[in-house]
Scaffold this motif. Structure first.
Motif, PDB file in Angstrom:
ATOM      1  N   GLU A   1       0.799  -1.235   0.000  1.00 26.88           N
ATOM      2  CA  GLU A   1       0.000   0.000   0.000  1.00 26.88           C
ATOM      3  C   GLU A   1       0.829   1.281   0.000  1.00 26.88           C
ATOM      4  N   GLY A   2       1.761   1.360  -0.934  1.00 24.03           N
ATOM      5  CA  GLY A   2       2.573   2.563  -1.069  1.00 24.03           C
ATOM      6  C   GLY A   2       3.891   2.501  -0.343  1.00 24.03           C
ATOM      7  N   GLY A   3       4.066   1.521   0.548  1.00 30.14           N
ATOM      8  CA  GLY A   3       5.321   1.377   1.278  1.00 30.14           C
ATOM      9  C   GLY A   3       6.476   0.962   0.403  1.00 30.14           C
ATOM     10  N   GLU A   4       6.172   0.585  -0.854  1.00 29.71           N
ATOM     11  CA  GLU A   4       7.246   0.200  -1.780  1.00 29.71           C
ATOM     12  C   GLU A   4       8.130   1.384  -2.159  1.00 29.71           C
ATOM     13  N   GLU A   5       7.611   2.593  -1.990  1.00 32.05           N
ATOM     14  CA  GLU A   5       8.428   3.771  -2.271  1.00 32.05           C
ATOM     15  C   GLU A   5       9.635   3.779  -1.342  1.00 32.05           C
ATOM     16  N   GLY A   6      10.824   3.851  -1.904  1.00 32.30           N
ATOM     17  CA  GLY A   6      12.052   3.857  -1.111  1.00 32.30           C
ATOM     18  C   GLY A   6      12.736   2.509  -1.027  1.00 32.30           C
ATOM     19  N   LEU A   7      12.093   1.442  -1.512  1.00 31.57           N
ATOM     20  CA  LEU A   7      12.699   0.114  -1.439  1.00 31.57           C
ATOM     21  C   LEU A   7      13.460  -0.250  -2.710  1.00 31.57           C
ATOM     22  N   PHE A   8      13.580   0.726  -3.615  1.00 34.92           N
ATOM     23  CA  PHE A   8      14.252   0.464  -4.883  1.00 34.92           C
ATOM     24  C   PHE A   8      15.371   1.482  -5.109  1.00 34.92           C
ATOM     25  N   ASP A   9      16.098   1.772  -4.037  1.00 29.13           N
ATOM     26  CA  ASP A   9      17.184   2.754  -4.120  1.00 29.13           C
ATOM     27  C   ASP A   9      18.515   2.116  -4.507  1.00 29.13           C
ATOM     28  N   SER A  10      18.600   0.792  -4.469  1.00 34.03           N
ATOM     29  CA  SER A  10      19.842   0.107  -4.818  1.00 34.03           C
ATOM     30  C   SER A  10      19.523  -1.179  -5.560  1.00 34.03           C
ATOM     31  N   LEU A  11      20.546  -1.800  -6.141  1.00 31.34           N
ATOM     32  CA  LEU A  11      20.354  -3.016  -6.920  1.00 31.34           C
ATOM     33  C   LEU A  11      19.857  -4.155  -6.039  1.00 31.34           C
ATOM     34  N   TRP A  12      18.998  -4.975  -6.602  1.00 30.19           N
ATOM     35  CA  TRP A  12      18.525  -6.167  -5.898  1.00 30.19           C
ATOM     36  C   TRP A  12      19.484  -7.316  -6.175  1.00 30.19           C
ATOM     37  N   PRO A  13      19.651  -8.241  -5.223  1.00 35.47           N
ATOM     38  CA  PRO A  13      20.627  -9.329  -5.374  1.00 35.47           C
ATOM     39  C   PRO A  13      20.266 -10.314  -6.478  1.00 35.47           C
ATOM     40  N   GLU A  14      21.272 -11.015  -6.970  1.00 36.66           N
ATOM     41  CA  GLU A  14      21.099 -11.913  -8.104  1.00 36.66           C
ATOM     42  C   GLU A  14      20.270 -13.150  -7.773  1.00 36.66           C
ATOM     43  N   HIS A  15      20.157 -13.498  -6.483  1.00 34.40           N
ATOM     44  CA  HIS A  15      19.397 -14.709  -6.172  1.00 34.40           C
ATOM     45  C   HIS A  15      17.887 -14.496  -6.327  1.00 34.40           C
ATOM     46  N   ILE A  16      17.436 -13.244  -6.501  1.00 39.33           N
ATOM     47  CA  ILE A  16      16.009 -12.982  -6.733  1.00 39.33           C
ATOM     48  C   ILE A  16      15.725 -13.108  -8.224  1.00 39.33           C
ATOM     49  N   ARG A  17      14.893 -14.069  -8.577  1.00 38.38           N
ATOM     50  CA  ARG A  17      14.577 -14.311  -9.984  1.00 38.38           C
ATOM     51  C   ARG A  17      13.251 -13.701 -10.408  1.00 38.38           C
ATOM     52  N   LEU A  18      12.413 -13.313  -9.408  1.00 38.31           N
ATOM     53  CA  LEU A  18      11.069 -12.846  -9.737  1.00 38.31           C
ATOM     54  C   LEU A  18      10.567 -11.870  -8.677  1.00 38.31           C
ATOM     55  N   LEU A  19       9.905 -10.817  -9.142  1.00 39.20           N
ATOM     56  CA  LEU A  19       9.195  -9.889  -8.262  1.00 39.20           C
ATOM     57  C   LEU A  19       7.770  -9.750  -8.763  1.00 39.20           C
ATOM     58  N   VAL A  20       6.797  -9.935  -7.856  1.00 41.31           N
ATOM     59  CA  VAL A  20       5.395  -9.634  -8.137  1.00 41.31           C
ATOM     60  C   VAL A  20       5.023  -8.478  -7.224  1.00 41.31           C
ATOM     61  N   ILE A  21       4.688  -7.337  -7.797  1.00 38.24           N
ATOM     62  CA  ILE A  21       4.442  -6.132  -7.003  1.00 38.24           C
ATOM     63  C   ILE A  21       3.133  -5.476  -7.413  1.00 38.24           C
ATOM     64  N   GLU A  22       2.350  -5.065  -6.427  1.00 34.63           N
ATOM     65  CA  GLU A  22       1.191  -4.227  -6.719  1.00 34.63           C
ATOM     66  C   GLU A  22       1.601  -2.775  -6.554  1.00 34.63           C
ATOM     67  N   LEU A  23       1.493  -2.022  -7.633  1.00 35.86           N
ATOM     68  CA  LEU A  23       1.822  -0.600  -7.605  1.00 35.86           C
ATOM     69  C   LEU A  23       0.635   0.191  -7.070  1.00 35.86           C
ATOM     70  N   HIS A  24       0.920   1.359  -6.493  1.00 33.05           N
ATOM     71  CA  HIS A  24      -0.134   2.205  -5.924  1.00 33.05           C
ATOM     72  C   HIS A  24       0.063   3.640  -6.417  1.00 33.05           C
ATOM     73  N   PRO A  25      -0.265   3.885  -7.691  1.00 32.88           N
ATOM     74  CA  PRO A  25       0.037   5.181  -8.318  1.00 32.88           C
ATOM     75  C   PRO A  25      -0.706   6.361  -7.721  1.00 32.88           C
ATOM     76  N   THR A  26      -1.762   6.117  -6.944  1.00 31.52           N
ATOM     77  CA  THR A  26      -2.452   7.242  -6.308  1.00 31.52           C
ATOM     78  C   THR A  26      -1.714   7.726  -5.063  1.00 31.52           C
ATOM     79  N   LEU A  27      -0.724   6.955  -4.608  1.00 21.71           N
ATOM     80  CA  LEU A  27      -0.019   7.299  -3.372  1.00 21.71           C
ATOM     81  C   LEU A  27       1.366   7.892  -3.595  1.00 21.71           C
ATOM     82  N   TYR A  28       1.819   7.919  -4.845  1.00 18.61           N
ATOM     83  CA  TYR A  28       3.118   8.530  -5.133  1.00 18.61           C
ATOM     84  C   TYR A  28       3.171   8.950  -6.593  1.00 18.61           C
TER      85      TYR A  28
END
Length: 246
Positions: A181-208
């Protein structure tokens, strides 16, 4: 060190709770945490439909999954029945939802899932706790202060904070499911590690602003993950790791 909650440490009022059957899973949620939109979604079998679609398309038996924003535990159930349930770490910031998740997992014989009550924060966050805004209807609760201004009934509480880098390092997920619910803002400031092969994310464009969505896409691309149309629906977006060319 991450510590999962012990079963039954947090009691839920033992009254007869409304029962919903969605895709063969039993869900019970206290009525005071619901609203008419949530009820209709559950009664119609549409609850968390987009996330469930992505899980069914992409989760593999050998995956280790980190779920951020466990809600009622429904998506966790969909994941846990497809992998070793002990390889699923479910994080939920709303303390009112923890006993609900625990009870629902137990009712569906998926007790091995680790559930942690905490909010996920950027790696440069310096405090042990963070303010979380609890709305009357559980699925709108958020770290985003916009929520606090929207409803007079919103209550703000302090919850434990866990850095996203700590979760990546300690759990070593191959898949991340994110609906915070919008808390994803700020969690993408650096590279994600190579062991992560998949991300499923719900975006909340009304909150940012749109720049946050651009940053998410740009950072995923820089981390070697690309937009995947298979499983992406509406505001739920799938990113998958680009395979090395042979």
């Amino acid at each position: 060190m991450l510590v999962g909650l012990q079963r039954n440490n947090i009691a839920i009022n033992e009254v007869k709770l409304p029962k919903y059957l969605i895709d063969s899973f039993i869900l019970r949620i206290p009525d005071h945490l619901m609203n008419d939109n949530i009820r209709r979604s559950m009664q119609g079998g549409r609850y968390e439909g987009h996330e469930t679609h992505a899980v069914k398309k992409h989760i593999e038996e050998q995956d280790r999954v980190l779920e951020l924003g466990a809600g009622t535990g429904y998506v966790a159930m969909q994941i846990a029945c497809r992998i070793d349930a002990g390889n699923l770490l479910a994080i939920e910031a709303n303390p009112k939802m923890i006993p609900v998740i625990e009870k629902n997992l137990t009712a569906n014989a998926l007790e091995d899932v680790t559930v942690v009550n905490a909010a996920v924060v950027p790696d440069d966050f310096s405090e042990d706790q963070i303010t979380f805004h609890i709305t009357a209807a559980f699925w709108a609760s958020s770290l985003n202060p916009t929520i606090a201004k929207k409803w007079k009934s919103t209550k703000s509480v302090k919850v434990p904070a866990i850095k996203i880098g700590t979760l990546f390092q300690e759990h070593k997920p191959t898949v991340v499911i994110m609906d915070i619910e919008g808390g994803e803002e700020g969690l993408f400031d650096s590279l994600w590690p190579e062991h992560i092969r998949l991300l499923v994310i719900e975006l909340h464009p009304t909150l940012y602003p749109d720049r946050v969505i651009k940053q998410i896409f740009d950072q995923m691309s820089a981390s070697g993950l690309t937009y995947c149309p298979i499983g992406s629906r509406g505001q739920v977006v799938v990113f998958k790791r680009v395979a090395d060319e042979v």
